[in-house]
Design an enzyme around this catalytic site. Structure first.
Site, PDB file in Angstrom:
ATOM      1  N   LYS A   1       0.843  -1.207   0.000  1.00  0.00           N
ATOM      2  CA  LYS A   1       0.000   0.000   0.000  1.00  0.00           C
ATOM      3  C   LYS A   1       0.870   1.246   0.000  1.00  0.00           C
ATOM      4  CE  LYS A   1      -3.831   2.015   2.700  1.00  0.00           C
ATOM      5  NZ  LYS A   1      -4.652   1.852   3.925  1.00  0.00           N
TER       6      LYS A   1
ATOM      7  N   SER B   1      -9.597   1.549   3.246  1.00  0.00           N
ATOM      8  CA  SER B   1      -8.803   2.322   2.329  1.00  0.00           C
ATOM      9  C   SER B   1      -7.757   1.510   1.548  1.00  0.00           C
ATOM     10  CB  SER B   1      -8.092   3.436   3.093  1.00  0.00           C
ATOM     11  OG  SER B   1      -7.187   2.899   4.029  1.00  0.00           O
TER      12      SER B   1
ATOM     13  N   SER C   1      -9.457  -0.729   7.491  1.00  0.00           N
ATOM     14  CA  SER C   1      -8.948  -0.614   6.123  1.00  0.00           C
ATOM     15  C   SER C   1      -8.229  -1.828   5.564  1.00  0.00           C
ATOM     16  CB  SER C   1      -8.020   0.585   6.006  1.00  0.00           C
ATOM     17  OG  SER C   1      -8.796   1.741   5.887  1.00  0.00           O
TER      18      SER C   1
HETATM   19  N1  GLN Z   1     -12.931   3.704   6.797  1.00  0.00           N
HETATM   20  C1  GLN Z   1     -12.241   4.134   7.974  1.00  0.00           C
HETATM   21  C2  GLN Z   1     -11.902   5.603   7.848  1.00  0.00           C
HETATM   22  O1  GLN Z   1     -12.241   6.160   6.877  1.00  0.00           O
HETATM   23  C3  GLN Z   1     -11.017   3.311   8.201  1.00  0.00           C
HETATM   24  C4  GLN Z   1      -9.820   3.801   7.496  1.00  0.00           C
HETATM   25  C5  GLN Z   1      -8.592   3.017   7.832  1.00  0.00           C
HETATM   26  O2  GLN Z   1      -8.650   2.000   8.518  1.00  0.00           O
HETATM   27  N2  GLN Z   1      -7.453   3.529   7.396  1.00  0.00           N
HETATM   28  O3  GLN Z   1     -11.291   6.163   8.704  1.00  0.00           O
END
Ligand code: GLN
Length: 484
Positions: free
Chosen positions: A79, A154, A178
């Site tokens: 990532k 994400s 994420s």
């Molecule tokens: N969807 C969650 C957010 O927008 C989790 C994001 C993540 O785990 N980086 O914060």
């Protein structure tokens, strides 16, 4: 032979029997990227030459009879919030569009040391903020099961790359879901260890009290192998835990007969019926394995979204203060004076969701509101964590859906951030509590094409071995096909 559809141990077998070289395995994946990624768009940058060089070095070591590491020749995607020296690291943001990493994350160093071959950097929501990968400043990634739908986020690029056989394993980051949610959306396995289990040195910070690095793969065994390499204390990350790391793969086959598995009532309200049905079937599979299913309560669940979005935005507003145009990354071209330079740089460098979070976070930390929001959220966080501690007095593991909704269409939710946030309900609780979680495939929806459903399994702090054991038994018994 299909070199892009192999498990880690199958790759190792081929290499040791000289039936394929590491270079051939790497090239097969680079070809797959060339063929498929124009449609999926999982990668932001492909490091083809670097990958081939790494693979050739591996082949030379093989030829010299040197012992193989546990990930020898395994093609891996990373990532784009996890640094690899010499490669771009954009965080899918204009702010870091031209930034090259000056050093590598400990997680990457450990995997490379074990023989993994880095194929490239994957797309994600900008600075890992989002649940669909649509917040990337560059382009959205698409779900390999249905290109009209999102891969989750994400870490959507990492999940999609593994699902589409454009990598054998991948690294993602998980702050509030994420890794687990995109793993479900793409029909693969994704895991977040206990807070501190994996070093975050070289992970670009979003919300430091919640951030994790963790693996994606197409099987629980492969995830266990990667986690065994990743886990363990790191002098470069003072928040990493110096706790012995078991060989997670060695205990996978143990019986789960008699495991007490909790099913929290609060997690079965307001979810899509198709998800509910599949999870119920998953719970039945656990019963056939001899697990005792117990209904439990996690009473503070309803406050988790509010609590998470106060804490993560507060920490983000502080962590992202460093992108000021003075030190690194993007700087606005025309400005009058320092203040104007900051303003224009941050205005042009950050996308809408990142700005929204910085503003929310600045607000909840501001004097006068700190006690009402931030401090209160910290107290609620303690209550949520206590819910889990009490539940684990009774049960060995907890199972839940990973997400209340199946993968949605691109564009369907972008204009409604609240709806997007609410769908994180099942993943943010474990993040707030700091316990480990995994998402494993658990059936598919009935639509056309069918979409993957994932079951989340949670255990106590540092009980990753048991978590993986249960996930492995479930995967074997359930036989939930995952092919994108
Ligand atoms: N969807 C969650 C957010 O927008 C989790 C994001 C993540 O785990 N980086 O914060």
């Amino acid at each position: 032979m299909e070199l892009t559809n192999l498990s880690i141990s199958a790759i190792q077998d081929l290499l040791t029997r000289r039936q394929a070289s590491a270079e051939e395995v790497a090239c097969a994946h680079l070809d797959a990227i060339q063929q498929k990624d124009a449609a999926v768009r999982a990668y932001l940058a492909v490091a083809g030459e670097r990958a081939i060089e790494q693979a050739r070095a591996m082949d030379r070591r093989l030829a010299a009879g040197e012992p193989l590491g546990p990930l020898a020749g395994v093609p891996m995607a990373v990532k784009d919030v996890i640094l690899i020296r010499g490669l771009p690291n954009t965080c899918a943001s204009k702010m870091l569009e031209n930034f090259t990493a000056p050093y590598s994350a400990t997680a990457v160093e450990r995997l490379e040391q074990a023989g993994a071959i880095v194929l490239g950097k994957t797309n994600c929501d900008e600075f890992a903020m989002g649940s669909s990968t649509e917040n990337s400043a560059f382009f959205p990634t698409r779900n390999p099961h249905d290109l009209a739908r999102v891969p989750g986020g994400s870490s959507g690029g990492s999940a999609a790359a593994v699902a589409a056989r454009m990598a054998t394993v991948a690294l993602g980051s998980d702050t509030g879901g994420s890794i687990r949610q995109p793993a479900m959306f793409c029909g693969v396995v994704g895991m977040m260890g206990t807070y501190g289990r994996v070093s975050r040195y070289g992970l670009v910070a979003f919300a430091s009290s919640l951030d994790h690095i963790g693996p994606f793969a197409r099987s629980v065994r492969d995830v266990a192998r990667v986690l065994s390499v990743l886990a363990g204390g790191d002098p470069l990350d003072s928040t990493s835990a110096v706790v012995p790391v078991p060989d997670y793969e060695a205990t996978l086959e143990g019986s789960v007969q008699g495991f007490k598995v909790g099913v929290p009532e609060e997690y079965f309200k307001g979810l899509s019926p198709e998800i509910g049905d599949n999870i119920q079937k998953g719970i039945d599979v656990l019963k056939t394995l001899g697990c005792e299913i117990v209904s439990i309560r996690l009473p503070h669940t309803e406050y988790a979204i509010a609590c998470y979005y106060i804490i993560c935005t507060a920490e983000a507003s502080s962590n992202l203060a460093r992108y000021d145009g003075a030190r690194y990354g993007f700087r606005a071209g025309e400005y009058s004076g320092l203040r104007d330079m900051y303003k224009k740089t941050r205005d042009r460098g950050f996308g809408a969701e990142v700005k929204r979070r910085i503003m929310l976070g600045t607000y909840v930390l501001s004097s006068g509101y700190y006690d009402a929001y931030y401090l209160k959220a910290q107290k609620v966080r303690a209550l949520i964590a206590r819910d889990f501690v009490e539940a684990f007095d009774e049960v060995d593991a907890i199972v839940t859906p990973t997400s209340p909704i199946p993968p949605f269409k691109l564009g369907e939710r972008v204009d409604d951030p609240l709806q997007m946030y609410l769908a994180d309900i099942y993943t943010v609780t474990a993040s707030l509590a700091g316990i480990p979680g995994i998402s494993v495939p658990c059936g598919k929806t009935r639509g056309h094409p069918p979409l993957p459903v994932g079951m989340q399994i949670l255990t106590r702090h540092f009980d990753e071995a048991r978590l993986l054991q249960l996930a492995y038994a479930f995967e074997k018994a359930g036989g939930f096909e995952i092919s994108a």
